[in-house]
Scaffold this motif. Structure first.
Motif, mmCIF file in Angstrom:
data_model
loop_
_atom_site.group_PDB
_atom_site.id
_atom_site.type_symbol
_atom_site.label_atom_id
_atom_site.label_comp_id
_atom_site.label_asym_id
_atom_site.label_seq_id
_atom_site.Cartn_x
_atom_site.Cartn_y
_atom_site.Cartn_z
ATOM 1 N N ALA A 1 -9.337 -6.695 0.941
ATOM 2 C CA ALA A 1 -9.744 -5.563 0.101
ATOM 3 C C ALA A 1 -8.548 -4.677 -0.225
ATOM 4 O O ALA A 1 -8.405 -4.193 -1.353
ATOM 5 C CB ALA A 1 -10.828 -4.752 0.804
ATOM 6 N N VAL A 2 -7.673 -4.462 0.769
ATOM 7 C CA VAL A 2 -6.459 -3.681 0.529
ATOM 8 C C VAL A 2 -5.571 -4.384 -0.485
ATOM 9 O O VAL A 2 -5.035 -3.766 -1.416
ATOM 10 C CB VAL A 2 -5.689 -3.454 1.847
ATOM 11 C CG1 VAL A 2 -4.317 -2.824 1.583
ATOM 12 C CG2 VAL A 2 -6.499 -2.571 2.795
ATOM 13 N N LEU A 3 -5.411 -5.711 -0.322
ATOM 14 C CA LEU A 3 -4.567 -6.484 -1.232
ATOM 15 C C LEU A 3 -5.116 -6.427 -2.656
ATOM 16 O O LEU A 3 -4.360 -6.228 -3.626
ATOM 17 C CB LEU A 3 -4.486 -7.932 -0.751
ATOM 18 C CG LEU A 3 -3.645 -8.892 -1.602
ATOM 19 C CD1 LEU A 3 -2.202 -8.426 -1.649
ATOM 20 C CD2 LEU A 3 -3.734 -10.309 -1.043
ATOM 21 N N GLU A 4 -6.414 -6.610 -2.818
ATOM 22 C CA GLU A 4 -7.015 -6.586 -4.139
ATOM 23 C C GLU A 4 -6.894 -5.206 -4.775
ATOM 24 O O GLU A 4 -6.665 -5.087 -5.988
ATOM 25 C CB GLU A 4 -8.482 -7.006 -4.061
ATOM 26 C CG GLU A 4 -8.666 -8.483 -3.720
ATOM 27 C CD GLU A 4 -10.121 -8.852 -3.525
ATOM 28 O OE1 GLU A 4 -10.980 -7.922 -3.582
ATOM 29 O OE2 GLU A 4 -10.422 -10.043 -3.322
ATOM 30 N N ASP A 5 -7.044 -4.164 -3.965
ATOM 31 C CA ASP A 5 -6.900 -2.809 -4.488
ATOM 32 C C ASP A 5 -5.480 -2.584 -4.994
ATOM 33 O O ASP A 5 -5.266 -1.976 -6.044
ATOM 34 C CB ASP A 5 -7.239 -1.789 -3.401
ATOM 35 C CG ASP A 5 -7.171 -0.364 -3.925
ATOM 36 O OD1 ASP A 5 -8.130 0.068 -4.574
ATOM 37 O OD2 ASP A 5 -6.146 0.311 -3.674
ATOM 38 N N ARG A 6 -4.491 -3.098 -4.263
ATOM 39 C CA ARG A 6 -3.101 -2.964 -4.706
ATOM 40 C C ARG A 6 -2.873 -3.719 -6.011
ATOM 41 O O ARG A 6 -2.210 -3.225 -6.924
ATOM 42 C CB ARG A 6 -2.164 -3.533 -3.637
ATOM 43 C CG ARG A 6 -1.990 -2.633 -2.436
ATOM 44 C CD ARG A 6 -1.068 -3.330 -1.477
ATOM 45 N NE ARG A 6 -0.832 -2.529 -0.300
ATOM 46 C CZ ARG A 6 -0.208 -2.987 0.770
ATOM 47 N NH1 ARG A 6 0.208 -4.234 0.801
ATOM 48 N NH2 ARG A 6 -0.002 -2.206 1.804
ATOM 49 N N GLU A 7 -3.391 -4.951 -6.078
ATOM 50 C CA GLU A 7 -3.208 -5.746 -7.295
ATOM 51 C C GLU A 7 -3.834 -5.041 -8.496
ATOM 52 O O GLU A 7 -3.247 -5.020 -9.591
ATOM 53 C CB GLU A 7 -3.813 -7.129 -7.105
ATOM 54 C CG GLU A 7 -3.048 -7.992 -6.105
ATOM 55 C CD GLU A 7 -3.743 -9.313 -5.842
ATOM 56 O OE1 GLU A 7 -4.923 -9.437 -6.237
ATOM 57 O OE2 GLU A 7 -3.119 -10.210 -5.245
ATOM 58 N N ASP A 8 -5.030 -4.469 -8.305
ATOM 59 C CA ASP A 8 -5.671 -3.739 -9.392
ATOM 60 C C ASP A 8 -4.839 -2.521 -9.789
ATOM 61 O O ASP A 8 -4.704 -2.212 -10.985
ATOM 62 C CB ASP A 8 -7.079 -3.298 -8.990
ATOM 63 C CG ASP A 8 -8.078 -4.444 -9.008
ATOM 64 O OD1 ASP A 8 -7.726 -5.521 -9.535
ATOM 65 O OD2 ASP A 8 -9.188 -4.279 -8.482
ATOM 66 N N ALA A 9 -4.295 -1.816 -8.795
ATOM 67 C CA ALA A 9 -3.470 -0.634 -9.089
ATOM 68 C C ALA A 9 -2.223 -1.032 -9.873
ATOM 69 O O ALA A 9 -1.811 -0.328 -10.804
ATOM 70 C CB ALA A 9 -3.079 0.066 -7.791
#
Length: 319
Positions: free
Chosen positions: A162-170
């Motif tokens: 979830a942290v990784l996906e949030d970073r990618e989206d950011a």
């Protein structure tokens, strides 16, 4: 008349023990911020579990040091704190991801680890109170630690993802914002929308930059697996390049103007719809649109009336 001020009474042994347990539990959980940060950067389960074991070893050493320092049931407190931290940390990571995870693993580990340690300390203090001896406290703490690690092994990878996906989206939002595009979302009645991809261009002698994004529309309530024959259409939102929207060719290519859009036909069949909104061009391909999909004019009206939304809403589109 001079009176002596009352002498403060020393805290009871029980109160002192609780304070020592809270402080020891917080310290034991706090040292786990280091392996937590390391696990965020791992790419294999082997490395993940090695850091788990390293964290347990680190806590065990700290527990022995607490015991030598005079903290009652220090080893049990440290192990119980590790177990509580292992449960609280994935929850904290999920919260951090929901708020917007920073790009740096160390910052994420601190943002999630310090609150998790603050929760773990009183939990550990409560857990060791159920033991009737230092050895019993160590056994209870070890059980709590094992249970916590089991939870972390199941929930941790998902929280990290979830942290990784949030970073990618950011990162993608930052790219899209820098591109000069607007987050336009045409809404086609009777369809569901997916974010499909982003488009990049590399001008001669220039750097690769993001220049557009693509949305995919499918009939609402479609049943069965998607195939190449399933009806759908792709809609591209890109920076306008100054070229004409359509140039008719007698007997072959037609350009039919609508209210803010152009329908392009070939051999009498509507194949593409184009609309421009300032410096942005919207293009829809109707090649695979079939039964259950809007016709060319409905697509054109939706494109001409596309609303500006947040980039997060664009990226979160899931049909």
């Amino acid at each position: 008349m001079v009176t002596d001020s009352p002498t403060p009474r020393p805290p009871s042994s029980e109160t002192a023990a609780v304070g020592a347990h809270l402080a020891g539990g917080f310290l034991a959980a706090l040292v786990l911020v280091l392996p937590l940060g390391a696990t965020l950067g791992t790419t294999t389960y082997g490395a993940l579990y090695l850091w788990f074991l390293g964290g347990v070893a680190l806590v065990a050493v700290l527990g022995l040091l607490l015991r030598l320092a005079g903290v009652p049931r220090g080893l049990g407190v440290a192990l119980a704190a590790a177990g509580a931290f292992s449960v609280a940390a994935p929850i904290a990571l999920a919260v951090v991801a929901g708020i917007g995870a920073p790009a740096d693993d160390a910052v994420v580990a601190l943002a999630a680890g310090i609150p998790a340690a603050a929760v773990a300390a009183p939990v550990a203090a409560v857990v060791v109170r159920f033991a009737d001896s230092a050895r019993g406290a160590a056994a209870v703490g070890a059980t709590a630690c094992a249970a916590g690690l089991l939870v972390a092994s199941l929930a941790g990878p998902e929280a990290g993802q979830a942290v990784l996906e949030d970073r990618e989206d950011a990162e993608r939002v930052a790219e899209l914002e820098a591109s000069g595009l607007q987050p336009l979302l045409p809404r086609l009645e009777g369809t569901v929308t997916d974010f499909a991809s982003t488009t990049y261009t590399t001008p001669p002698g220039g750097a690769r930059t993001l220049s557009g994004y693509t949305l995919r529309y499918e009939p609402e309530g479609a049943e069965g697996p998607l195939t190449l024959e399933s009806p759908y259409l792709f809609l591209d939102v890109q920076l306008a390049d100054g070229t004409p929207v359509c140039e008719p060719i007698d007997g072959y290519l037609t350009c039919r103007e609508g209210d803010g859009y152009t329908v392009i036909g070939r051999d009498g069949v509507d194949e593409d719809v184009v609309a421009e909104d300032g410096a942005v061009r919207l293009s829809a391909s109707l090649h695979n649109a079939g039964e259950g999909m809007p016709d060319a004019d409905a697509v054109g009206r939706a494109m001409a009336d596309a609303e500006v939304v947040d980039w997060e809403e664009i990226l979160d589109l899931e049909g």
